[in-house]
Design a protein around this motif. Structure first.
Motif, PDB file in Angstrom:
ATOM      1  N   ASP A   9       0.824  -1.217   0.000  1.00  0.00           N
ATOM      2  CA  ASP A   9       0.000   0.000   0.000  1.00  0.00           C
ATOM      3  C   ASP A   9       0.859   1.268   0.000  1.00  0.00           C
ATOM      4  O   ASP A   9       0.578   2.224   0.720  1.00  0.00           O
ATOM      5  N   GLY A  10       1.946   1.260  -0.770  1.00  0.00           N
ATOM      6  CA  GLY A  10       2.803   2.426  -0.911  1.00  0.00           C
ATOM      7  C   GLY A  10       3.828   2.631   0.189  1.00  0.00           C
ATOM      8  O   GLY A  10       4.646   3.539   0.117  1.00  0.00           O
ATOM      9  N   ALA A  11       3.806   1.813   1.227  1.00  0.00           N
ATOM     10  CA  ALA A  11       4.771   1.936   2.328  1.00  0.00           C
ATOM     11  C   ALA A  11       5.836   0.840   2.214  1.00  0.00           C
ATOM     12  O   ALA A  11       5.560  -0.253   1.735  1.00  0.00           O
ATOM     13  N   SER A  13      14.442 -14.641  16.666  1.00  0.00           N
ATOM     14  CA  SER A  13      13.186 -13.938  16.421  1.00  0.00           C
ATOM     15  C   SER A  13      13.319 -13.078  15.167  1.00  0.00           C
ATOM     16  O   SER A  13      14.394 -12.939  14.595  1.00  0.00           O
ATOM     17  N   TYR A  14      12.202 -12.523  14.751  1.00  0.00           N
ATOM     18  CA  TYR A  14      12.150 -11.644  13.588  1.00  0.00           C
ATOM     19  C   TYR A  14      11.523 -10.323  14.000  1.00  0.00           C
ATOM     20  O   TYR A  14      10.707 -10.280  14.922  1.00  0.00           O
ATOM     21  N   GLN A  15      11.924  -9.260  13.310  1.00  0.00           N
ATOM     22  CA  GLN A  15      11.365  -7.938  13.571  1.00  0.00           C
ATOM     23  C   GLN A  15      10.835  -7.353  12.271  1.00  0.00           C
ATOM     24  O   GLN A  15      11.420  -7.556  11.204  1.00  0.00           O
ATOM     25  N   LEU A  16       9.729  -6.626  12.371  1.00  0.00           N
ATOM     26  CA  LEU A  16       9.187  -5.868  11.253  1.00  0.00           C
ATOM     27  C   LEU A  16       9.584  -4.416  11.481  1.00  0.00           C
ATOM     28  O   LEU A  16       9.268  -3.842  12.531  1.00  0.00           O
ATOM     29  N   LEU A  17      10.290  -3.850  10.505  1.00  0.00           N
ATOM     30  CA  LEU A  17      10.777  -2.477  10.626  1.00  0.00           C
ATOM     31  C   LEU A  17      10.079  -1.572   9.619  1.00  0.00           C
ATOM     32  O   LEU A  17       9.812  -1.985   8.487  1.00  0.00           O
ATOM     33  N   ALA A  18       9.821  -0.339  10.024  1.00  0.00           N
ATOM     34  CA  ALA A  18       9.287   0.677   9.122  1.00  0.00           C
ATOM     35  C   ALA A  18      10.438   1.208   8.272  1.00  0.00           C
ATOM     36  O   ALA A  18      11.612   0.897   8.516  1.00  0.00           O
ATOM     37  N   ALA A  19      10.132   2.025   7.292  1.00  0.00           N
ATOM     38  CA  ALA A  19      11.147   2.588   6.405  1.00  0.00           C
ATOM     39  C   ALA A  19      12.201   3.378   7.181  1.00  0.00           C
ATOM     40  O   ALA A  19      13.370   3.402   6.796  1.00  0.00           O
ATOM     41  N   ASP A  20      11.805   3.999   8.300  1.00  0.00           N
ATOM     42  CA  ASP A  20      12.747   4.787   9.097  1.00  0.00           C
ATOM     43  C   ASP A  20      13.576   3.935  10.069  1.00  0.00           C
ATOM     44  O   ASP A  20      14.380   4.454  10.829  1.00  0.00           O
TER      45      ASP A  20
END
Length: 138
Positions: free
Chosen positions: A35-37, A47-54
Motif C-alpha cells: 500500500d505504498g509503504a 526472532s524476527y522484527q518488522l521495521l518501518a522505512a525509518d
C-alpha cells in the motif's frame, strides 16, 4: 486469505485471493512494499522484527514456530499455538481460535495487512532455515 510461495532461492511472493500483493526478497529477512509503504523484515537471533522505512520496530516475534509463540506490535500481542507440524492457530485472550496459519497460508482477520505479511513470511523463513540446518547437518 494470504498465500506465500517461494519463487527462486530468496524470493517469496505473497498473494491475496489469487492476486499478487507483494514480493519479499531475502534469505533470513528482506524488504517489501505494501500500500505504498516500505517495510523490512530482520532476523535477530531466534526472532524476527518488522521495521518501518525509518528503521523503527513495528513488531517482533517471540519464539516463532515453537508450540506457543507470539507477535508483539504496538503494545498488543498476537498469540499463536502450533496444532500440527506446520499448522498454527491464532488465539484470543480467552484461548479461542480466531485465525489460522499454515506453511503457505494465513487467515488472520482483524490483523493489519503488514502484520499478516510479516507473520506469514517470518514463519516461512524460519521453516526454510530449519530445513537448511537439518540438511547441512546430515
Amino acid at each position: 486469505m494470504l498465500q506465500i510461495a517461494k519463487s527462486g532461492l530468496t524470493k517469496y511472493e505473497i498473494t491475496s485471493d489469487g492476486r499478487l500483493l507483494t514480493v519479499i526478497e531475502g534469505r533470513s529477512g528482506g524488504e517489501f512494499r505494501l500500500d505504498g509503504a516500505s517495510y523490512r523484515i530482520r532476523r535477530r537471533l531466534r526472532s524476527y522484527q518488522l521495521l518501518a522505512a525509518d528503521g523503527s520496530v513495528l513488531a517482533s516475534t517471540h519464539r516463532p514456530g515453537t508450540r506457543t509463540w507470539s507477535v508483539e506490535s504496538g503494545g498488543a500481542e498476537l498469540r499463536f499455538r502450533r496444532t500440527g507440524r506446520r499448522d498454527h492457530v491464532q488465539l484470543d485472550e480467552a484461548g479461542n481460535t480466531v485465525g489460522t496459519l499454515t506453511a503457505g497460508t494465513a487467515d488472520l482477520s482483524g490483523v493489519k495487512p503488514e502484520l499478516q505479511v510479516f507473520v506469514l513470511a517470518a514463519l516461512a523463513m524460519r521453516s526454510r532455515r530449519r530445513r537448511v540446518v537439518v540438511v547441512a547437518g546430515s
